[in-house]
Design a protein around this motif. Structure first.
Motif, PDB file in Angstrom:
ATOM      1  N   UNK A   1      -7.633 -45.031  78.075  1.00  0.00           N
ATOM      2  CA  UNK A   1      -8.296 -46.290  78.408  1.00  0.00           C
ATOM      3  C   UNK A   1      -8.388 -46.479  79.921  1.00  0.00           C
ATOM      4  N   UNK A   2      -7.314 -46.115  80.634  1.00  0.00           N
ATOM      5  CA  UNK A   2      -7.323 -46.225  82.089  1.00  0.00           C
ATOM      6  C   UNK A   2      -8.339 -45.263  82.699  1.00  0.00           C
ATOM      7  N   UNK A   3      -8.461 -44.064  82.119  1.00  0.00           N
ATOM      8  CA  UNK A   3      -9.432 -43.090  82.622  1.00  0.00           C
ATOM      9  C   UNK A   3     -10.854 -43.632  82.492  1.00  0.00           C
ATOM     10  N   UNK A   4     -11.142 -44.247  81.341  1.00  0.00           N
ATOM     11  CA  UNK A   4     -12.478 -44.791  81.108  1.00  0.00           C
ATOM     12  C   UNK A   4     -12.833 -45.860  82.139  1.00  0.00           C
ATOM     13  N   UNK A   5     -11.835 -46.601  82.598  1.00  0.00           N
ATOM     14  CA  UNK A   5     -12.071 -47.645  83.599  1.00  0.00           C
ATOM     15  C   UNK A   5     -12.067 -47.067  85.007  1.00  0.00           C
TER      16      UNK A   5
ATOM     17  N   UNK B   1      -9.996 -61.931  81.847  1.00  0.00           N
ATOM     18  CA  UNK B   1      -9.572 -60.541  81.755  1.00  0.00           C
ATOM     19  C   UNK B   1      -8.078 -60.380  81.969  1.00  0.00           C
ATOM     20  N   UNK B   2      -7.535 -61.079  82.950  1.00  0.00           N
ATOM     21  CA  UNK B   2      -6.100 -60.994  83.218  1.00  0.00           C
ATOM     22  C   UNK B   2      -5.293 -61.557  82.052  1.00  0.00           C
TER      23      UNK B   2
ATOM     24  N   UNK C   1      -7.192 -52.716  89.072  1.00  0.00           N
ATOM     25  CA  UNK C   1      -6.150 -53.249  88.186  1.00  0.00           C
ATOM     26  C   UNK C   1      -5.627 -52.164  87.250  1.00  0.00           C
ATOM     27  N   UNK C   2      -6.548 -51.423  86.612  1.00  0.00           N
ATOM     28  CA  UNK C   2      -6.131 -50.381  85.679  1.00  0.00           C
ATOM     29  C   UNK C   2      -5.431 -49.230  86.397  1.00  0.00           C
ATOM     30  N   UNK C   3      -5.894 -48.932  87.601  1.00  0.00           N
ATOM     31  CA  UNK C   3      -5.272 -47.849  88.363  1.00  0.00           C
ATOM     32  C   UNK C   3      -3.841 -48.208  88.736  1.00  0.00           C
TER      33      UNK C   3
ATOM     34  N   UNK D   1     -16.715 -56.958  90.000  1.00  0.00           N
ATOM     35  CA  UNK D   1     -16.060 -56.954  88.689  1.00  0.00           C
ATOM     36  C   UNK D   1     -15.495 -55.572  88.357  1.00  0.00           C
ATOM     37  N   UNK D   2     -16.323 -54.555  88.517  1.00  0.00           N
ATOM     38  CA  UNK D   2     -15.871 -53.192  88.208  1.00  0.00           C
ATOM     39  C   UNK D   2     -14.814 -52.738  89.209  1.00  0.00           C
ATOM     40  N   UNK D   3     -14.992 -53.136  90.470  1.00  0.00           N
ATOM     41  CA  UNK D   3     -13.999 -52.764  91.474  1.00  0.00           C
ATOM     42  C   UNK D   3     -12.638 -53.347  91.165  1.00  0.00           C
ATOM     43  N   UNK D   4     -12.616 -54.616  90.748  1.00  0.00           N
ATOM     44  CA  UNK D   4     -11.347 -55.261  90.403  1.00  0.00           C
ATOM     45  C   UNK D   4     -10.728 -54.622  89.162  1.00  0.00           C
ATOM     46  N   UNK D   5     -11.564 -54.338  88.142  1.00  0.00           N
ATOM     47  CA  UNK D   5     -11.044 -53.725  86.921  1.00  0.00           C
ATOM     48  C   UNK D   5     -10.491 -52.333  87.199  1.00  0.00           C
TER      49      UNK D   5
END
Length: 269
Positions: free
Chosen positions: A43-47, A97-98, A201-203, A194-198
């Motif tokens: 899941x983290x890889x996909x993000x 999201x958080x 966060x996942x990283x 949005x994508x940058x924050x996600x």
């Protein structure tokens, strides 16, 4: 993860990130087809590889991003207004999201929720294309913070994999009065934040787990592939939407849903 799998996942991410078909849905299904099981690492890889798509838009829209940067330091009033709109539009997704990230991953990151979202989203596209073609409307410079907040609220729906962040924000933009081209541009700009924050966060949350499971090279390959594929995809999408609208993407979604249903029935997913 094999290197060719990383390459394929990066291409899928880049091609679908800014199309209204849901990159997350495509990535999750592709991972299952490739035999990559659901996990924090996958899941983290996909993000994480979304970073490649972010870099692509930064390059393609560098003049607009530069205008916003000048606005932040008080040197461009229009850029300042647009930067404020992007930040305001990002806030609902940041809060929701958080708060619901773990619940969303545990309940919605599966084939059936994605299929449902693809079908419903395809129906919405067909209805919206007929009801509100979006050829006329306000420019992005005319967008106000209240309308931006409404777009941001609609973006939250896209936390359901298969909905598509791009679709939600484009339709949200047209719904508040933007022209289709202006809604597409704002969707791209909002995606940067949005994508940058996600991705960040996942990283931070599962980056170490992802690197331990796959290693840095597959992540780098996915990033570069997503970057190149997103450049191609964004250029195609802007040209296509200006000429022909959203309709084709409804049929794309229906086709993807039909394929996944068939694979589930055959025991392949």
């Amino acid at each position: 993860m094999e290197l060719w799998q990383a390459l394929l996942l990066g291409i899928v991410e880049g091609l679908t990130e800014y199309l209204p078909v849901s990159s997350t849905g495509h990535l999750l299904v592709t991972q299952r087809i490739l035999g990559i099981p659901a996990s924090d690492a996958s899941n983290a890889y996909a993000i994480a590889i979304q970073a490649g798509a972010i870099v692509a838009v930064l390059g393609l829209y560098r003049k607009r991003v530069g205008q916003m940067a000048l606005g932040v330091v008080g040197r461009d009033p229009i850029g300042a207004k647009l930067a404020l709109c992007v930040i305001v539009a990002f806030l609902p997704a940041a809060v929701v999201g958080f708060a619901l990230d773990d619940l969303i991953e545990s309940v919605l990151f599966g084939p059936w929720p994605i299929v449902v979202a693809w079908i419903v989203g395809g129906g919405v596209i067909l209805w919206f294309s007929r009801a509100r073609p979006g050829k006329e409307g306000r420019s992005i410079e005319e967008l106000g913070w209240r309308a931006a907040l409404a777009i941001g609220a609609v973006q939250c729906i896209a936390m359901w994999p298969g909905v598509s962040r791009s679709l939600a924000t484009i339709l949200g933009g047209v719904a508040v009065g933007l022209s289709l081209s202006a809604a597409v541009e704002f969707s791209f700009l909002l995606g940067l934040v949005t994508l940058g924050a996600a991705t960040a966060y996942k990283s931070l949350q599962h980056g170490a787990t992802m690197l331990e499971a796959y290693g840095p090279i597959p992540v780098a390959i996915g990033f570069v592939a997503a970057w190149i594929a997103a450049v191609v995809s964004v250029r195609f999408m802007v040209g296509w939407l200006n000429e022909r609208g959203l309709g084709i993407f409804a049929w794309w979604r229906f086709g993807a849903a039909a394929i996944v249903i068939a694979m589930i029935a055959a025991g392949m997913l």
